[in-house]
Motif scaffolding. Structure first.
Motif, PDB file in Angstrom:
ATOM      1  N   HIS A 150       0.705  13.833  -7.554  1.00  0.00           N
ATOM      2  CA  HIS A 150       0.659  15.164  -7.528  1.00  0.00           C
ATOM      3  C   HIS A 150       1.561  16.131  -6.998  1.00  0.00           C
ATOM      4  O   HIS A 150       1.039  17.102  -6.945  1.00  0.00           O
ATOM      5  CB  HIS A 150      -0.464  14.946  -6.130  1.00  0.00           C
ATOM      6  N   GLU A 174       5.521  13.523  -4.495  1.00  0.00           N
ATOM      7  CA  GLU A 174       6.858  12.918  -4.501  1.00  0.00           C
ATOM      8  C   GLU A 174       7.897  13.279  -6.382  1.00  0.00           C
ATOM      9  O   GLU A 174       7.098  13.417  -6.802  1.00  0.00           O
ATOM     10  CB  GLU A 174       6.905  11.546  -4.649  1.00  0.00           C
ATOM     11  N   LEU A 179       0.749  -0.849  -0.197  1.00  0.00           N
ATOM     12  CA  LEU A 179       0.039   0.044  -0.025  1.00  0.00           C
ATOM     13  C   LEU A 179       0.726   1.119  -0.252  1.00  0.00           C
ATOM     14  O   LEU A 179       0.422   2.289  -0.281  1.00  0.00           O
ATOM     15  CB  LEU A 179      -0.425   0.231   1.451  1.00  0.00           C
ATOM     16  N   LEU A 180       2.446   0.854   0.669  1.00  0.00           N
ATOM     17  CA  LEU A 180       2.995   2.517   0.700  1.00  0.00           C
ATOM     18  C   LEU A 180       3.606   2.502  -0.568  1.00  0.00           C
ATOM     19  O   LEU A 180       3.375   3.440  -1.286  1.00  0.00           O
ATOM     20  CB  LEU A 180       4.056   2.219   1.769  1.00  0.00           C
ATOM     21  N   ARG A 181       3.781   1.476  -1.259  1.00  0.00           N
ATOM     22  CA  ARG A 181       4.178   2.107  -2.791  1.00  0.00           C
ATOM     23  C   ARG A 181       3.495   2.370  -3.617  1.00  0.00           C
ATOM     24  O   ARG A 181       3.554   3.233  -4.343  1.00  0.00           O
ATOM     25  CB  ARG A 181       4.266   0.277  -3.690  1.00  0.00           C
ATOM     26  N   MET A 182       1.651   1.987  -3.495  1.00  0.00           N
ATOM     27  CA  MET A 182       0.567   2.969  -4.294  1.00  0.00           C
ATOM     28  C   MET A 182       0.089   4.314  -3.854  1.00  0.00           C
ATOM     29  O   MET A 182       0.380   5.302  -4.814  1.00  0.00           O
ATOM     30  CB  MET A 182      -0.428   1.791  -3.985  1.00  0.00           C
ATOM     31  N   ASN A 183       0.782   3.861  -2.669  1.00  0.00           N
ATOM     32  CA  ASN A 183       0.545   5.225  -2.325  1.00  0.00           C
ATOM     33  C   ASN A 183       1.496   6.652  -2.734  1.00  0.00           C
ATOM     34  O   ASN A 183       1.667   7.892  -2.798  1.00  0.00           O
ATOM     35  CB  ASN A 183       0.906   5.548  -0.639  1.00  0.00           C
ATOM     36  N   LEU A 184       2.625   6.334  -3.301  1.00  0.00           N
ATOM     37  CA  LEU A 184       4.017   6.932  -3.001  1.00  0.00           C
ATOM     38  C   LEU A 184       3.831   7.100  -4.950  1.00  0.00           C
ATOM     39  O   LEU A 184       4.393   8.348  -4.882  1.00  0.00           O
ATOM     40  CB  LEU A 184       5.440   5.888  -3.111  1.00  0.00           C
ATOM     41  N   ARG A 185       3.550   6.470  -5.576  1.00  0.00           N
ATOM     42  CA  ARG A 185       2.841   6.628  -6.650  1.00  0.00           C
ATOM     43  C   ARG A 185       1.963   7.672  -6.947  1.00  0.00           C
ATOM     44  O   ARG A 185       1.940   8.167  -7.855  1.00  0.00           O
ATOM     45  CB  ARG A 185       2.595   5.873  -7.309  1.00  0.00           C
ATOM     46  N   ARG A 186       1.248   7.422  -6.142  1.00  0.00           N
ATOM     47  CA  ARG A 186       0.403   9.001  -5.594  1.00  0.00           C
ATOM     48  C   ARG A 186       0.794  10.401  -5.271  1.00  0.00           C
ATOM     49  O   ARG A 186       0.010  11.288  -6.273  1.00  0.00           O
ATOM     50  CB  ARG A 186      -1.248   8.086  -4.900  1.00  0.00           C
ATOM     51  N   ARG A 187       1.045  10.306  -4.938  1.00  0.00           N
ATOM     52  CA  ARG A 187       2.307  11.421  -4.592  1.00  0.00           C
ATOM     53  C   ARG A 187       2.639  12.131  -5.548  1.00  0.00           C
ATOM     54  O   ARG A 187       2.865  13.363  -5.468  1.00  0.00           O
ATOM     55  CB  ARG A 187       3.089  11.306  -3.381  1.00  0.00           C
TER      56      ARG A 187
END
Length: 436
Positions: free
Chosen positions: A41, A44, A30-38
């Motif tokens: 935007h 990151e 889930l953290l990998r997915m969140n990094l891509r989402r960030r």
């Protein structure tokens, strides 16, 4: 220096640490997915995402290496004098700095570029606190000493350093009453983490006491590293352009503003214009992306610095929503109302020494707990305001009496003069911790 004997709670801390280890490992997809989402935007940098998983962005240089981890802008600004001292004392030493935000990285690189020996500073994005990610990071870089800044307490990262026998320091350690209370159900995990630090610098006596109660056993220095910070940078050519564009207009600044404060500041700007018709308010949001939001609140076209728009005489507000130009606007020596402090926002305040060191009269809302020591140092040199009428009542006389404003600014500059010895003490402690 305070020492704490064994408490018999180590097994509890180990158990909770194992729980955190398991949760962090499970949520890593889930953290990998969140990094891509960030990254989508702009929060990151796509090319640097592997660094967030502990992968190096460049080779480790030979020789001694000290690692400093400072999450965001304020912490990165605070450690620059320490970096300068480290570079100056040992020409073979490299300094690795990890940041948690894109903005923090940009500000750090800008400030470090002015230091002699800056080529020996390595900037990386900090790995998220996933066991295999932080282990990968620590094993690759294997610094001689590591320092976490303020409240960056990450169980897996600290555990990885302990496993690799890397000496740890906590620099400018900060812990609020709320944070300490928040750890009440994991107090032995907090104790386990804080006991890992071989050297602790607390930001204030209050922070030192809370850290001691939390489990820190080597509190060797109580001082605020931000007291050593140099004035914010300012481009002289741009300052000349700014002064020319403003053409001598009376100016005041609302700096580092947060959601919940905009309506009060806009109302204050209107009241001030009634008494000083050519007055101009410069609103500097803490997060530049909020410029659009603030402009939309007014219901009329407001010039924005991010769009390269300059105010004309009909404009009472100018939104300065750019990154790294706060020093430019503080260089005007105008009265400053510091944000994140007014009723209606989350609160905590912002560092008053930055505008004070540039000769600005200072006011703030009542919510300044994060910088209580700095405001105590300024004493009556900082005014407390709560409402739009309070702000107007303070600003109007200063715009009408420039000599009074200059005298207050000079007083603030004297009270906030930097203390370079603090940075020297921290640098010496880090080198000693690493056996240098």
């Amino acid at each position: 220096m305070t020492r704490i004997r064994g408490t018999g709670q180590e097994p509890c801390g180990a158990l909770l640490g194992a729980g955190w280890w398991g949760v962090a490992a499970l949520v890593s997809p889930l953290l990998r997915m969140n990094l891509r989402r960030r990254a989508r935007h702009g929060k990151e940098i796509v090319a640097c995402l592997p660094q967030r998983r502990g992968m190096p962005g460049q080779p480790r240089p030979p020789g001694p290496l000290i690692w400093l981890h400072a999450s965001s802008v304020g912490e990165n600004v605070a450690i620059v004098p320490v970096i300068g001292q480290l570079l100056a004392t040992d020409p073979s030493l490299h300094v690795l700095v990890t940041t948690g935000t894109v903005t923090g990285a940009e500000v750090l690189l800008t400030r470090v570029a002015a230091l002699p020996g800056h080529a020996r500073v390595i900037q990386q994005f900090a790995p998220l606190d996933v066991p295999r990610w932080v282990r990968r990071f620590v094993r690759f870089w294997h610094p001689d000493a590591a320092a976490l800044v303020e409240s960056e307490l990450w169980p897996n990262l600290i555990a990885a350093c302990r496993q690799q026998r890397i000496p740890l320091a906590l620099v400018n350690g900060r812990m609020s009453d709320r944070s300490l209370a928040g750890w009440r159900r994991a107090r032995c995990l907090l104790r386990r983490m804080l006991s890992a630090f071989g050297w602790v610098m607390a930001r204030s006596m209050e922070d030192a006491e809370r850290l001691r109660r939390g489990g820190a056993s080597h509190i060797d220095l109580v001082a605020d590293l931000k007291d050593a910070a140099l004035p914010l940078p300012c481009d002289p050519a741009m300052l000349a352009t700014l002064r020319h564009r403003l053409a001598g207009r009376p100016v005041w600044i609302a700096a580092s503003t947060h959601p919940g404060e905009d309506a009060t500041i806009m109302a204050a700007a209107g009241l001030i214009r009634q008494a000083v018709p050519d007055a101009l308010a410069l609103i500097i949001p803490r997060h530049p992306a909020r410029g659009v939001e603030i402009a939309s609140m007014a219901g009329a076209a407001i010039p924005r610095r991010a769009l390269d728009q300059w105010p004309d005489m009909d404009d009472g507000v100018w939104i300065c929503d750019t990154l790294g130009e706060t020093g430019l606007f503080y260089s005007l020596g105008a009265p400053v109302v510091l944000g994140n402090s007014l009723p209606g926002c989350a609160g905590g305040g912002h560092n008053p020494t930055e505008p004070a060191r540039m000769g600005c009269p200072i006011a703030s809302g009542p919510q300044t707990a994060n910088f209580r020591q700095a405001y105590t140092r300024l004493g009556h040199g900082a005014r407390c305001v709560s409402t739009a009428h309070d702000i107007a009542a303070w600003i109007i006389p200063l715009l009408q009496q420039p000599d009074t404003a200059r005298a207050l600014g000079d007083q603030a500059r004297r009270l906030a003069a930097p203390d370079p010895e603090v940075a020297c003490q921290v640098a010496r402690a880090l080198r000693a911790l690493g056996g240098m």
